[in-house]
Scaffold this motif. Sequence first.
Motif, short mmCIF file in Angstrom:
data_model
loop_
_atom_site.label_atom_id
_atom_site.label_comp_id
_atom_site.label_asym_id
_atom_site.label_seq_id
_atom_site.Cartn_x
_atom_site.Cartn_y
_atom_site.Cartn_z
N ASN A 16 0.82 -1.23 0.03
CA ASN A 16 0.04 -0.01 0.09
C ASN A 16 0.80 1.38 -0.10
O ASN A 16 1.02 2.12 1.03
N PRO A 17 1.81 1.52 -1.12
CA PRO A 17 2.54 2.59 -1.04
C PRO A 17 1.81 3.89 -0.86
O PRO A 17 2.28 4.97 -0.62
N ASP A 18 0.56 4.12 -1.19
CA ASP A 18 -0.06 5.55 -1.24
C ASP A 18 -0.66 5.54 0.05
O ASP A 18 -1.21 6.72 0.16
N GLY A 19 -0.67 4.78 0.97
CA GLY A 19 -1.08 4.93 2.41
C GLY A 19 -2.87 5.20 2.25
O GLY A 19 -3.31 5.92 3.12
N ILE A 20 -3.53 4.24 1.46
CA ILE A 20 -4.78 4.40 1.39
C ILE A 20 -5.52 3.65 2.46
O ILE A 20 -4.98 2.55 2.78
N LEU A 21 -6.53 4.01 2.87
CA LEU A 21 -7.45 3.21 3.88
C LEU A 21 -8.04 2.31 3.10
O LEU A 21 -9.29 2.69 2.47
N TYR A 22 -7.68 0.99 2.93
CA TYR A 22 -8.34 0.07 1.80
C TYR A 22 -9.46 -0.71 2.25
O TYR A 22 -10.32 -1.00 1.51
N GLY A 23 -9.65 -0.96 3.56
CA GLY A 23 -10.95 -1.53 3.95
C GLY A 23 -11.25 -2.71 3.39
O GLY A 23 -10.48 -3.70 3.13
N ARG A 24 -12.43 -2.71 2.78
CA ARG A 24 -12.66 -3.92 1.73
C ARG A 24 -12.49 -3.98 0.34
O ARG A 24 -13.13 -4.48 -0.43
N LEU A 25 -11.84 -2.75 -0.10
CA LEU A 25 -11.43 -2.60 -1.38
C LEU A 25 -10.78 -3.73 -2.06
O LEU A 25 -9.85 -4.40 -1.54
N PRO A 26 -11.12 -4.23 -3.31
CA PRO A 26 -10.33 -5.27 -3.94
C PRO A 26 -8.87 -4.78 -4.38
O PRO A 26 -8.77 -3.64 -4.52
N GLY A 27 -8.03 -5.90 -4.72
CA GLY A 27 -6.92 -5.40 -5.31
C GLY A 27 -5.59 -4.96 -4.45
O GLY A 27 -4.68 -4.25 -4.64
N HIS A 90 -16.47 4.79 6.59
CA HIS A 90 -16.81 5.71 5.62
C HIS A 90 -15.48 6.29 4.85
O HIS A 90 -15.59 6.89 3.77
N PHE A 91 -14.21 6.09 5.41
CA PHE A 91 -12.93 6.55 5.00
C PHE A 91 -12.31 5.87 4.09
O PHE A 91 -11.16 5.96 3.47
N GLY A 93 -10.82 4.04 0.99
CA GLY A 93 -10.23 4.68 -0.32
C GLY A 93 -9.86 5.90 -0.23
O GLY A 93 -9.33 6.51 -1.41
N THR A 94 -9.64 6.47 0.86
CA THR A 94 -9.06 8.02 1.27
C THR A 94 -7.80 7.68 2.27
O THR A 94 -7.28 6.64 2.48
N VAL A 95 -7.08 8.83 2.07
CA VAL A 95 -5.94 8.92 2.79
C VAL A 95 -6.57 9.81 4.03
O VAL A 95 -6.83 10.73 3.89
N MET A 96 -6.34 9.04 5.25
CA MET A 96 -6.98 9.86 6.45
C MET A 96 -6.53 11.03 6.43
O MET A 96 -7.34 11.93 7.10
N SER A 97 -5.24 11.42 6.73
CA SER A 97 -4.73 12.77 7.22
C SER A 97 -5.40 13.81 6.11
O SER A 97 -5.48 14.89 6.69
N ARG A 98 -5.53 13.17 4.79
CA ARG A 98 -6.14 14.34 3.93
C ARG A 98 -7.70 14.46 4.34
O ARG A 98 -8.41 15.59 4.06
N ALA A 99 -8.35 13.30 4.28
CA ALA A 99 -9.68 13.24 4.45
C ALA A 99 -10.31 14.15 5.86
O ALA A 99 -11.44 14.59 5.84
N LEU A 100 -9.55 14.03 6.73
CA LEU A 100 -10.22 14.71 8.22
C LEU A 100 -9.83 16.07 7.76
O LEU A 100 -10.40 16.95 8.85
N LYS A 101 -9.31 16.66 6.99
CA LYS A 101 -9.17 18.27 6.78
C LYS A 101 -10.21 18.66 5.89
O LYS A 101 -10.60 19.99 5.95
N ASN A 102 -11.06 17.77 5.43
CA ASN A 102 -12.38 17.94 4.81
C ASN A 102 -13.55 18.23 5.65
O ASN A 102 -14.14 17.27 6.12
N PRO A 103 -14.29 19.31 5.63
CA PRO A 103 -15.23 19.56 6.49
C PRO A 103 -16.66 18.53 6.44
O PRO A 103 -17.20 18.51 7.15
N GLY A 232 -1.72 -0.92 9.16
CA GLY A 232 -3.18 -1.14 9.19
C GLY A 232 -4.10 -0.46 10.37
O GLY A 232 -5.36 -0.52 9.99
N ALA A 233 -3.53 -0.03 11.22
CA ALA A 233 -4.40 0.41 12.48
C ALA A 233 -5.30 1.85 11.89
O ALA A 233 -4.31 2.93 11.41
N VAL A 234 -6.43 1.87 11.87
CA VAL A 234 -7.31 2.94 11.47
C VAL A 234 -8.59 2.98 12.68
O VAL A 234 -8.65 2.33 13.30
#
Length: 234
Positions: A16-27, A90-91, A93-103, A232-234
């Motif tokens: 996971n080089p991009d640091g995505i919160l992958y959850g149940r995503l395939p691949g 809910h998060f 497919g996102t990068v948490m650090s970025r997603a949390l900056k979005n209101p 993987g801790a989220v």
Amino acid sequence: MVASQVHLVRHGEVFNPDGILYGRLPGFGLSKLGHRMAQAAADDLVARGRPVSALRVSPLQRTRESAAPIAAAFGLEPVIEDRIIEPTNHFEGTVMSRALKNPVNWPFVVNPLRPSWGEPYSRISARMLAAIDDAFDAVDSGDVVLVSHQLPIWVAHLTVAGERFPHDPRKRRCALSSITTFERTTAPVEEPSSTAVAPATPVTAAEPVVRIVEVGYVEPASSLNTAATDVGAV
């Protein structure tokens, strides 16, 4: 006869080089290091000298890949167990650090007790304990291995230990490719000592209650975890 022990094995490191919160995503499969971690877990189970009669896995790629060396070691065919899958989030497919900056995402973090960003802890607990219970009854003898994910395994631990669900994800005791082991017991729960006078009326012994207890936790891949970039801790 039923299973002697049920082992919850967490998957190895994910690529996971991009640091995505992958959850149940395939691949999202294991990294090269993750495959080594999975082998370490299999080696630990073999070294115990205990028969393993069944292997159940979450349907996601990383758990199926982590189960492969266990299947090979014991000559088992993995069976998909949907109840031990990663929780919804809910998060995803996102990068948490970025997603949390979005209101727009802020309403999803207002209640960490439930939690508001995903599947309720109580629901995770119910499905995990049901899967563990069924695993005990799935074989005539031997152990059963369930390959799952960090949060479901940790919630199972909290449930059996009688602890509260809300927690800091960074402080979960559930490392990559760790093994958490459970048994069934009818031993009574230890009560605090009391100086109260015993009742004059004889107390009828109750039927023994079968409950699940945690009897072990190990980190076979601990020497590899220091090199992991995706814990993987989220």
